[in-house]
Design a protein around this motif. Structure first.
Motif, PDB file in Angstrom:
ATOM      1  N   GLY A  54       2.125  -3.790 -10.835  1.00 41.27           N
ATOM      2  CA  GLY A  54       3.421  -3.351 -10.353  1.00 41.27           C
ATOM      3  C   GLY A  54       3.509  -1.874 -10.040  1.00 41.27           C
ATOM      4  N   ASP A  55       2.484  -1.090 -10.397  1.00 43.04           N
ATOM      5  CA  ASP A  55       2.524   0.351 -10.124  1.00 43.04           C
ATOM      6  C   ASP A  55       1.968   0.660  -8.738  1.00 43.04           C
ATOM      7  N   VAL A  56       0.786   0.147  -8.445  1.00 44.65           N
ATOM      8  CA  VAL A  56       0.139   0.356  -7.149  1.00 44.65           C
ATOM      9  C   VAL A  56       0.025  -0.983  -6.416  1.00 44.65           C
ATOM     10  N   CYS A  57      -0.458  -1.977  -7.109  1.00 44.89           N
ATOM     11  CA  CYS A  57      -0.548  -3.349  -6.587  1.00 44.89           C
ATOM     12  C   CYS A  57       0.325  -4.247  -7.466  1.00 44.89           C
ATOM     13  N   SER A  58       0.571  -5.469  -7.015  1.00 42.19           N
ATOM     14  CA  SER A  58       1.340  -6.407  -7.839  1.00 42.19           C
ATOM     15  C   SER A  58       0.535  -6.843  -9.064  1.00 42.19           C
ATOM     16  N   PHE A  59      -0.762  -6.640  -9.028  1.00 44.35           N
ATOM     17  CA  PHE A  59      -1.672  -6.972 -10.126  1.00 44.35           C
ATOM     18  C   PHE A  59      -2.281  -5.685 -10.676  1.00 44.35           C
ATOM     19  N   GLY A  60      -2.829  -5.761 -11.877  1.00 39.93           N
ATOM     20  CA  GLY A  60      -3.555  -4.621 -12.420  1.00 39.93           C
ATOM     21  C   GLY A  60      -4.807  -4.385 -11.596  1.00 39.93           C
ATOM     22  N   LEU A  61      -5.109  -3.126 -11.342  1.00 40.51           N
ATOM     23  CA  LEU A  61      -6.273  -2.766 -10.524  1.00 40.51           C
ATOM     24  C   LEU A  61      -7.167  -1.837 -11.332  1.00 40.51           C
ATOM     25  N   LYS A  62      -8.442  -2.161 -11.364  1.00 43.28           N
ATOM     26  CA  LYS A  62      -9.414  -1.364 -12.105  1.00 43.28           C
ATOM     27  C   LYS A  62     -10.417  -0.773 -11.132  1.00 43.28           C
ATOM     28  N   MET A 131     -11.478   8.220   2.096  1.00 43.05           N
ATOM     29  CA  MET A 131     -10.661   8.658   0.969  1.00 43.05           C
ATOM     30  C   MET A 131      -9.975   7.445   0.364  1.00 43.05           C
ATOM     31  N   ALA A 132      -9.964   7.355  -0.948  1.00 42.24           N
ATOM     32  CA  ALA A 132      -9.193   6.329  -1.655  1.00 42.24           C
ATOM     33  C   ALA A 132      -7.943   7.016  -2.174  1.00 42.24           C
ATOM     34  N   VAL A 133      -6.791   6.477  -1.821  1.00 42.50           N
ATOM     35  CA  VAL A 133      -5.523   7.083  -2.209  1.00 42.50           C
ATOM     36  C   VAL A 133      -4.630   6.017  -2.829  1.00 42.50           C
ATOM     37  N   ALA A 134      -4.177   6.267  -4.049  1.00 44.39           N
ATOM     38  CA  ALA A 134      -3.230   5.374  -4.713  1.00 44.39           C
ATOM     39  C   ALA A 134      -1.820   5.873  -4.434  1.00 44.39           C
ATOM     40  N   ILE A 135      -1.006   5.020  -3.834  1.00 48.18           N
ATOM     41  CA  ILE A 135       0.407   5.332  -3.625  1.00 48.18           C
ATOM     42  C   ILE A 135       1.189   4.503  -4.652  1.00 48.18           C
ATOM     43  N   HIS A 136       1.894   5.201  -5.535  1.00 44.69           N
ATOM     44  CA  HIS A 136       2.591   4.549  -6.637  1.00 44.69           C
ATOM     45  C   HIS A 136       4.002   4.117  -6.235  1.00 44.69           C
ATOM     46  N   THR A 137       4.505   3.106  -6.922  1.00 44.81           N
ATOM     47  CA  THR A 137       5.875   2.641  -6.730  1.00 44.81           C
ATOM     48  C   THR A 137       6.824   3.820  -6.894  1.00 44.81           C
ATOM     49  N   GLY A 138       7.796   3.924  -6.007  1.00 45.13           N
ATOM     50  CA  GLY A 138       8.766   5.012  -6.071  1.00 45.13           C
ATOM     51  C   GLY A 138       8.414   6.206  -5.207  1.00 45.13           C
ATOM     52  N   PRO A 140       8.424   8.190  -2.050  1.00 48.17           N
ATOM     53  CA  PRO A 140       9.252   8.067  -0.847  1.00 48.17           C
ATOM     54  C   PRO A 140       8.476   8.151   0.464  1.00 48.17           C
ATOM     55  N   TYR A 141       7.167   8.464   0.401  1.00 46.14           N
ATOM     56  CA  TYR A 141       6.395   8.688   1.623  1.00 46.14           C
ATOM     57  C   TYR A 141       5.624   7.481   2.112  1.00 46.14           C
ATOM     58  N   GLY A 142       5.657   6.389   1.384  1.00 47.07           N
ATOM     59  CA  GLY A 142       4.933   5.215   1.850  1.00 47.07           C
ATOM     60  C   GLY A 142       4.974   4.101   0.837  1.00 47.07           C
ATOM     61  N   PRO A 143       4.637   2.893   1.273  1.00 52.30           N
ATOM     62  CA  PRO A 143       4.660   1.743   0.370  1.00 52.30           C
ATOM     63  C   PRO A 143       3.523   1.830  -0.643  1.00 52.30           C
ATOM     64  N   PRO A 144       3.753   1.287  -1.847  1.00 50.22           N
ATOM     65  CA  PRO A 144       2.694   1.296  -2.857  1.00 50.22           C
ATOM     66  C   PRO A 144       1.445   0.594  -2.345  1.00 50.22           C
ATOM     67  N   GLY A 145       0.315   1.024  -2.836  1.00 47.68           N
ATOM     68  CA  GLY A 145      -0.952   0.394  -2.478  1.00 47.68           C
ATOM     69  C   GLY A 145      -2.117   1.280  -2.865  1.00 47.68           C
ATOM     70  N   ASN A 174      -5.604  -1.545   2.864  1.00 48.32           N
ATOM     71  CA  ASN A 174      -4.877  -1.621   1.597  1.00 48.32           C
ATOM     72  C   ASN A 174      -5.610  -2.629   0.715  1.00 48.32           C
ATOM     73  N   LEU A 175      -6.247  -2.136  -0.351  1.00 49.60           N
ATOM     74  CA  LEU A 175      -7.034  -3.007  -1.214  1.00 49.60           C
ATOM     75  C   LEU A 175      -6.152  -3.987  -1.972  1.00 49.60           C
ATOM     76  N   CYS A 176      -4.866  -3.706  -2.102  1.00 51.79           N
ATOM     77  CA  CYS A 176      -3.965  -4.682  -2.737  1.00 51.79           C
ATOM     78  C   CYS A 176      -3.919  -5.953  -1.900  1.00 51.79           C
ATOM     79  N   ASP A 177      -3.924  -5.816  -0.571  1.00 52.15           N
ATOM     80  CA  ASP A 177      -3.951  -6.980   0.323  1.00 52.15           C
ATOM     81  C   ASP A 177      -5.338  -7.632   0.294  1.00 52.15           C
TER      82      ASP A 177
END
Length: 180
Positions: A54-62, A131-138, A140-145, A174-177
């Motif tokens: 729920g922070d970056v992806c809907s699932f935990g990501l390692k 570049m690997a970039v984690a965008i966290h929930t909340g 304002p500059y882009g959707p989490p992923g 988006n690795l979440c997808d």
């Protein structure tokens, strides 16, 4: 190079030939003189990481580090002798795993990145490669992923807010997808 952008209050200079923001801030300063040329390359290592569901992806990501040959150097210092501009390069390969299903992918993030640290605590990262970039929930500059960016990249890191992708001439995944 790879840079992982950590949680908004923790910025990292972990990079490999793509960009992997990890969460640390500027590396230790060499205060022997601000007027000298670039500092020597030094080893830099990216730590494994976990993102809660729920922070970056809907699932935990390692993220497990498969290969890390990153190097960092300081190019300029501020008046207090702290790094004002740093550069990171070197091979970095990460295995990203969906902690719910066990599905994983390996991504190499080679490149070169330059990080400029501003007096207000913000940072500008620019580079070429991956570049690997984690965008966290909340943010304002882009959707989490968890994004793998490839090409010419420019990020603005806003303290307490998150990463803003200012420019990308290339591709993104988006690795979440990918791992859903």
């Amino acid at each position: 190079m790879l840079m992982r952008v950590g949680r908004p209050a923790r910025w990292g200079a972990a990079v490999a030939v793509a960009f992997c923001a990890v969460g640390v801030g500027p590396a230790a300063a060499d205060t022997s003189g601000q007027d000298r040329g670039p500092g020597e390359w030094q080893p830099y290592r990216t730590a494994p990481f976990e993102q809660k569901a729920g922070d970056v992806c809907s699932f935990g990501l390692k993220g497990d580090i498969v290969e890390d040959g990153e190097r960092i150097r300081t190019l300029a210092w501020d008046a207090a002798g702290k790094p004002a501009v740093q550069q990171v390069t070197g091979p970095l390969t990460i295995r990203f795993t969906n902690q719910s299903t066990g599905a994983s992918v390996v991504r190499a993030v080679p490149g070169i990145a330059t990080m400029t640290y501003h007096p207000d605590g913000s940072q500008t990262w620019s580079g070429t490669g991956h570049m690997a970039v984690a965008i966290h929930t909340g943010n304002p500059y882009g959707p989490p992923g968890e994004y793998i960016l490839n090409g010419r990249i420019k990020l603005e890191l806003h303290p307490g807010v998150g990463a803003e992708l200012v420019a990308l001439q290339g591709t993104s995944e988006n690795l979440c997808d990918t791992l859903a």
